[in-house]
Design a protein around this motif. Structure first.
Motif, PDB file in Angstrom:
ATOM      1  N   SER A   1       0.756  -1.074   0.201  1.00 40.31           N
ATOM      2  CA  SER A   1      -0.084  -0.087  -0.070  1.00 40.31           C
ATOM      3  C   SER A   1       0.888   1.185  -0.104  1.00 40.31           C
ATOM      4  O   SER A   1       1.996   1.287   0.570  1.00 40.31           O
ATOM      5  CB  SER A   1      -0.988  -0.018   1.281  1.00 40.31           C
ATOM      6  N   GLU A   2       0.619   2.153  -0.673  1.00 42.79           N
ATOM      7  CA  GLU A   2       1.195   3.671  -0.650  1.00 42.79           C
ATOM      8  C   GLU A   2       1.336   4.299   0.592  1.00 42.79           C
ATOM      9  O   GLU A   2       0.428   4.323   1.288  1.00 42.79           O
ATOM     10  CB  GLU A   2       0.453   4.633  -1.514  1.00 42.79           C
ATOM     11  N   ASN A   3       2.515   4.594   0.764  1.00 47.54           N
ATOM     12  CA  ASN A   3       2.927   5.491   1.919  1.00 47.54           C
ATOM     13  C   ASN A   3       4.060   6.314   1.535  1.00 47.54           C
ATOM     14  O   ASN A   3       4.876   6.168   0.799  1.00 47.54           O
ATOM     15  CB  ASN A   3       3.334   4.544   3.011  1.00 47.54           C
ATOM     16  N   ARG A   4       3.814   7.551   2.026  1.00 43.75           N
ATOM     17  CA  ARG A   4       4.756   8.793   1.717  1.00 43.75           C
ATOM     18  C   ARG A   4       6.298   8.514   2.257  1.00 43.75           C
ATOM     19  O   ARG A   4       7.000   9.171   1.999  1.00 43.75           O
ATOM     20  CB  ARG A   4       4.369   9.988   2.280  1.00 43.75           C
ATOM     21  N   HIS A   5       6.317   7.496   3.442  1.00 45.00           N
ATOM     22  CA  HIS A   5       7.750   7.403   3.855  1.00 45.00           C
ATOM     23  C   HIS A   5       8.512   6.059   3.341  1.00 45.00           C
ATOM     24  O   HIS A   5       9.363   5.807   3.459  1.00 45.00           O
ATOM     25  CB  HIS A   5       7.465   7.123   5.518  1.00 45.00           C
ATOM     26  N   VAL A   6       7.512   5.175   2.843  1.00 44.03           N
ATOM     27  CA  VAL A   6       8.110   3.839   2.351  1.00 44.03           C
ATOM     28  C   VAL A   6       7.543   3.555   0.809  1.00 44.03           C
ATOM     29  O   VAL A   6       6.265   3.649   0.359  1.00 44.03           O
ATOM     30  CB  VAL A   6       7.649   2.620   3.121  1.00 44.03           C
ATOM     31  N   LYS A   7       8.443   3.016   0.063  1.00 47.69           N
ATOM     32  CA  LYS A   7       8.176   2.868  -1.214  1.00 47.69           C
ATOM     33  C   LYS A   7       7.306   1.609  -1.413  1.00 47.69           C
ATOM     34  O   LYS A   7       7.537   0.442  -0.597  1.00 47.69           O
ATOM     35  CB  LYS A   7       9.582   2.805  -2.395  1.00 47.69           C
ATOM     36  N   MET A   8       6.512   1.545  -2.561  1.00 53.46           N
ATOM     37  CA  MET A   8       5.802   0.151  -2.820  1.00 53.46           C
ATOM     38  C   MET A   8       6.798  -0.805  -3.303  1.00 53.46           C
ATOM     39  O   MET A   8       7.747  -0.707  -3.790  1.00 53.46           O
ATOM     40  CB  MET A   8       4.779   0.480  -4.034  1.00 53.46           C
ATOM     41  N   GLY A   9       6.732  -1.968  -2.499  1.00 49.86           N
ATOM     42  CA  GLY A   9       7.617  -3.109  -2.911  1.00 49.86           C
ATOM     43  C   GLY A   9       8.785  -3.138  -1.984  1.00 49.86           C
ATOM     44  O   GLY A   9       9.464  -4.274  -1.977  1.00 49.86           O
ATOM     45  N   ALA A  10       8.993  -2.013  -0.996  1.00 48.70           N
ATOM     46  CA  ALA A  10       9.919  -2.119  -0.210  1.00 48.70           C
ATOM     47  C   ALA A  10       9.660  -3.437   0.985  1.00 48.70           C
ATOM     48  O   ALA A  10       8.455  -3.638   1.424  1.00 48.70           O
ATOM     49  CB  ALA A  10      10.164  -0.999   0.843  1.00 48.70           C
ATOM     50  N   PHE A  11      10.770  -4.113   1.368  1.00 43.19           N
ATOM     51  CA  PHE A  11      10.795  -5.327   2.138  1.00 43.19           C
ATOM     52  C   PHE A  11      10.510  -4.700   3.509  1.00 43.19           C
ATOM     53  O   PHE A  11      11.373  -3.779   3.965  1.00 43.19           O
ATOM     54  CB  PHE A  11      11.891  -6.167   1.865  1.00 43.19           C
ATOM     55  N   HIS A  12       9.649  -5.084   4.434  1.00 42.91           N
ATOM     56  CA  HIS A  12       9.558  -4.786   5.887  1.00 42.91           C
ATOM     57  C   HIS A  12       9.249  -5.944   6.649  1.00 42.91           C
ATOM     58  O   HIS A  12       8.685  -6.951   6.290  1.00 42.91           O
ATOM     59  CB  HIS A  12       8.411  -3.677   6.056  1.00 42.91           C
ATOM     60  N   THR A  13       9.640  -6.105   7.996  1.00 48.12           N
ATOM     61  CA  THR A  13       9.153  -6.892   8.985  1.00 48.12           C
ATOM     62  C   THR A  13       8.520  -6.121   9.983  1.00 48.12           C
ATOM     63  O   THR A  13       8.803  -5.387  10.657  1.00 48.12           O
ATOM     64  CB  THR A  13      10.675  -7.655   9.683  1.00 48.12           C
ATOM     65  N   LEU A  14       7.067  -6.689  10.236  1.00 49.99           N
ATOM     66  CA  LEU A  14       6.473  -6.008  11.221  1.00 49.99           C
ATOM     67  C   LEU A  14       6.427  -6.996  12.529  1.00 49.99           C
ATOM     68  O   LEU A  14       6.448  -8.254  12.521  1.00 49.99           O
ATOM     69  CB  LEU A  14       4.864  -6.254  10.758  1.00 49.99           C
ATOM     70  N   ASP A  15       6.885  -6.240  13.487  1.00 48.45           N
ATOM     71  CA  ASP A  15       6.842  -6.754  14.790  1.00 48.45           C
ATOM     72  C   ASP A  15       5.578  -6.619  15.783  1.00 48.45           C
ATOM     73  O   ASP A  15       5.345  -5.460  16.039  1.00 48.45           O
ATOM     74  CB  ASP A  15       7.902  -6.207  15.921  1.00 48.45           C
ATOM     75  N   ILE A  16       4.874  -7.565  15.823  1.00 45.74           N
ATOM     76  CA  ILE A  16       3.426  -7.524  16.298  1.00 45.74           C
ATOM     77  C   ILE A  16       3.497  -7.103  17.890  1.00 45.74           C
ATOM     78  O   ILE A  16       3.965  -7.791  18.491  1.00 45.74           O
ATOM     79  CB  ILE A  16       2.571  -8.705  15.930  1.00 45.74           C
ATOM     80  N   GLU A  17       2.790  -6.183  18.074  1.00 44.77           N
ATOM     81  CA  GLU A  17       2.849  -5.688  19.429  1.00 44.77           C
ATOM     82  C   GLU A  17       1.542  -5.850  20.261  1.00 44.77           C
ATOM     83  O   GLU A  17       0.505  -5.847  19.547  1.00 44.77           O
ATOM     84  CB  GLU A  17       3.168  -4.226  19.721  1.00 44.77           C
ATOM     85  N   SER A  18       1.494  -6.314  21.527  1.00 49.81           N
ATOM     86  CA  SER A  18       0.115  -6.273  22.489  1.00 49.81           C
ATOM     87  C   SER A  18      -0.647  -5.115  22.341  1.00 49.81           C
ATOM     88  O   SER A  18       0.062  -3.923  22.226  1.00 49.81           O
ATOM     89  CB  SER A  18       0.500  -7.009  23.550  1.00 49.81           C
ATOM     90  N   ASN A  19      -2.017  -5.301  22.037  1.00 47.11           N
ATOM     91  CA  ASN A  19      -2.392  -3.932  22.664  1.00 47.11           C
ATOM     92  C   ASN A  19      -2.513  -3.143  21.157  1.00 47.11           C
ATOM     93  O   ASN A  19      -2.791  -1.819  21.198  1.00 47.11           O
ATOM     94  CB  ASN A  19      -2.511  -3.086  23.846  1.00 47.11           C
ATOM     95  N   ARG A  20      -2.015  -3.541  19.891  1.00 46.21           N
ATOM     96  CA  ARG A  20      -2.012  -2.690  18.729  1.00 46.21           C
ATOM     97  C   ARG A  20      -2.796  -3.530  17.525  1.00 46.21           C
ATOM     98  O   ARG A  20      -2.795  -4.803  17.527  1.00 46.21           O
ATOM     99  CB  ARG A  20      -0.630  -2.633  18.332  1.00 46.21           C
ATOM    100  N   ASP A  21      -3.564  -2.893  16.963  1.00 45.00           N
ATOM    101  CA  ASP A  21      -4.391  -3.700  15.965  1.00 45.00           C
ATOM    102  C   ASP A  21      -3.957  -4.080  14.745  1.00 45.00           C
ATOM    103  O   ASP A  21      -2.995  -3.572  14.363  1.00 45.00           O
ATOM    104  CB  ASP A  21      -5.753  -2.643  15.368  1.00 45.00           C
ATOM    105  N   VAL A  22      -4.233  -5.323  14.428  1.00 40.97           N
ATOM    106  CA  VAL A  22      -3.829  -6.151  13.392  1.00 40.97           C
ATOM    107  C   VAL A  22      -4.905  -6.248  12.289  1.00 40.97           C
ATOM    108  O   VAL A  22      -5.687  -7.077  12.597  1.00 40.97           O
ATOM    109  CB  VAL A  22      -2.890  -7.473  13.913  1.00 40.97           C
ATOM    110  N   ARG A  23      -4.784  -6.010  11.135  1.00 39.98           N
ATOM    111  CA  ARG A  23      -5.858  -6.356  10.320  1.00 39.98           C
ATOM    112  C   ARG A  23      -5.445  -7.271   8.960  1.00 39.98           C
ATOM    113  O   ARG A  23      -4.196  -7.234   8.662  1.00 39.98           O
ATOM    114  CB  ARG A  23      -6.240  -5.021   9.323  1.00 39.98           C
ATOM    115  N   ILE A  24      -6.211  -8.338   9.193  1.00 39.33           N
ATOM    116  CA  ILE A  24      -5.735  -9.516   8.374  1.00 39.33           C
ATOM    117  C   ILE A  24      -6.831  -9.812   7.122  1.00 39.33           C
ATOM    118  O   ILE A  24      -7.912  -9.618   7.246  1.00 39.33           O
ATOM    119  CB  ILE A  24      -5.631 -10.711   9.232  1.00 39.33           C
ATOM    120  N   GLU A  25      -6.236  -9.708   5.895  1.00 41.72           N
ATOM    121  CA  GLU A  25      -7.176 -10.144   4.795  1.00 41.72           C
ATOM    122  C   GLU A  25      -6.449 -11.362   3.957  1.00 41.72           C
ATOM    123  O   GLU A  25      -5.442 -11.416   3.634  1.00 41.72           O
ATOM    124  CB  GLU A  25      -7.209  -9.064   3.731  1.00 41.72           C
ATOM    125  N   LYS A  26      -7.219 -12.391   3.980  1.00 41.40           N
ATOM    126  CA  LYS A  26      -6.510 -13.841   3.620  1.00 41.40           C
ATOM    127  C   LYS A  26      -6.679 -13.675   2.065  1.00 41.40           C
ATOM    128  O   LYS A  26      -7.773 -13.488   1.279  1.00 41.40           O
ATOM    129  CB  LYS A  26      -7.391 -14.920   4.171  1.00 41.40           C
TER     130      LYS A  26
END
Length: 431
Positions: free
Chosen positions: A112-137
């Motif tokens: 998804s487009e973001n002004r700080h991160v280019k499309m296709g850039a690789f990233h690792t999400l560190d899931i935190e407690s009490n933070r929302d996570v949206r999942i689309e299968k």
């Protein structure tokens, strides 16, 4: 786990937003998120800015990123091992040790487009407690995934059993919840043999030190005052558990800890096991004392069903089948009374393979059979994984060799029928 939002249509398309709160919720997310899914969650990214003069500066920015999952990694809480010296150094402290939460890391390209991160850039999400996570299968939400979402959001969960698996000088402290067995701490105190010292004085001194170390570790690592904790298990070979329990009661009385004394009196179950190791928890869960006290809990049911399967395998092997191919054959004949299946099979990277297991579960349920989903974070689930992760207790005996012979005959008959049709069509074309 809190269900923040759920938008799934009849075909399974849509997304679910969840808010994890503890280690077990992280385990549920690990089982829900698969390769190819889209996940949106908070992230911290280092961003570089170039000024008009050409100088660069970098700073960390918190933002929300959506990635397409290529890898999911889960690490459960650590269980540090302590020597007697380490434990005695903290014996005077009444404060609880900081808890180490489970870690869930999800990697993949940003979609998804973001002004700080280019499309296709690789990233690792560190899931935190009490933070929302949206999942689309990617393949849509199937019945197994939706059932896990519902199960994970049941309120009032938490550790239901605290267990101390001990031997002379050793102890492992475990917390058992619906889907996880966490080894929160281990202790080891050297104990000399009774005959090695005159009057056994050295032995007695070492045992006193062991009991004191165990008491302090128990207070720090077992939430005995929690209303959700339904049983405190002391398990050991021999009579070590009796000595440990008596020492705990004596020390709690000496210190005037009425809450601990009450919890020990009301919740304690003493169980004999064959060895002082964590894998003995399987024996604990199928013991009559625990079964009677926790008969409606998921992990106790797992232990009972697995024990029933092994007994059936020994007594009447024609009613105890395991392995994906054999279990499917039994399901096709409507012979399954209880299906045992590990959650590890539903984490298959191949969506077609996962779909086969989902269809198997749904088909068996439609025929009225019981399906017991085993957590691979419990000892019983790990034992089932050693048997390919899937097994079945049949309602009537079936001979595997006879069934396989029937399948071969059916395939050969189908093949010969197709050849006859081809020959007939060729003959018709020539005429």
């Amino acid at each position: 786990m809190k269900l923040v939002g759920k938008f799934v249509d009849k075909s399974g398309a849509g997304h679910v937003t969840l808010r994890p709160e503890d280690d077990e919720d992280m385990w549920h997310l690990y089982n829900l998120i698969q390769q190819g899914d889209s996940v949106r969650a908070p992230a911290i990214r280092r961003v570089q800015n170039v000024s008009a003069t050409g100088s660069t500066e970098s700073h960390r920015v918190r933002l929300h990123l959506t990635i397409q999952v290529s890898r999911v990694e889960f690490a459960s809480s650590g269980a540090p091992s302590s020597s007697a010296d380490q434990a005695s150094s903290t014996a005077g402290s009444s404060s609880a040790a900081p808890t180490t939460t489970a870690a869930l890391h999800i990697s993949g390209p940003v979609i998804s487009e973001n002004r700080h991160v280019k499309m296709g850039a690789f990233h690792t999400l560190d899931i935190e407690s009490n933070r929302d996570v949206r999942i689309e299968k990617a393949e849509g939400w199937d019945s197994v995934a939706l059932a896990r979402v519902e199960e994970s959001c049941v309120p009032g969960r938490g550790a239901e059993v605290g267990a101390v698996v001990c031997g002379e000088g050793t102890a492992a402290f475990c917390l058992l919840s619906q889907h996880m067995t966490l080894v929160t701490h281990r202790i080891s105190v050297p104990i000399p043999r009774k005959a090695s010292a005159p009057g056994t004085s050295q032995y007695e001194k070492a045992m006193v030190k062991f009991y004191a170390t165990l008491y302090d570790a128990f207070v720090r690592h077992i939430p005995y005052a929690s209303p959700s904790l339904r049983a405190i298990v002391f398990a050991s070979p021999g009579w070590v558990r009796e000595g440990v329990f008596n020492a705990m009661m004596t020390e709690a009385g000496r210190r005037g800890d009425k809450i601990l004394s009450k919890a020990l009196r009301e919740k304690t179950v003493k169980v004999h096991v064959s060895s002082p190791h964590v894998h003995s928890l399987v024996e604990v869960l199928k013991s009559p004392e625990i079964v009677a006290q926790l008969k409606e809990t998921k992990f106790a049911r797992e232990g009972v069903v697995l024990d029933k399967f092994f007994k059936m395998l020994g007594a009447d092997e024609m009613r105890a089948w395991y392995g994906p191919d054999h279990v499917r054959l039994a399901a096709d004949r409507g012979a399954i009374g209880t299906l045992l299946i590990s959650d590890e099979l539903f984490r298959a990277s191949d969506p077609k393979l996962r779909k086969k297991y989902v269809e198997l579960v749904e088909g068996v349920q439609q025929k009225g059979a019981e399906v017991v989903m085993f957590s691979s974070m419990h000892e019983s689930g790990q034992q089932l994984n050693q048997l390919t992760g899937i097994a079945a207790i049949l309602t009537f005996p079936l001979d595997i060799e006879v069934v396989e012979a029937e399948e071969r005959e059916a395939r050969e008959g189908e093949k010969s029928r197709q050849e006859e049709e081809v020959e007939a069509s060729d003959g018709g074309g020539v005429g």
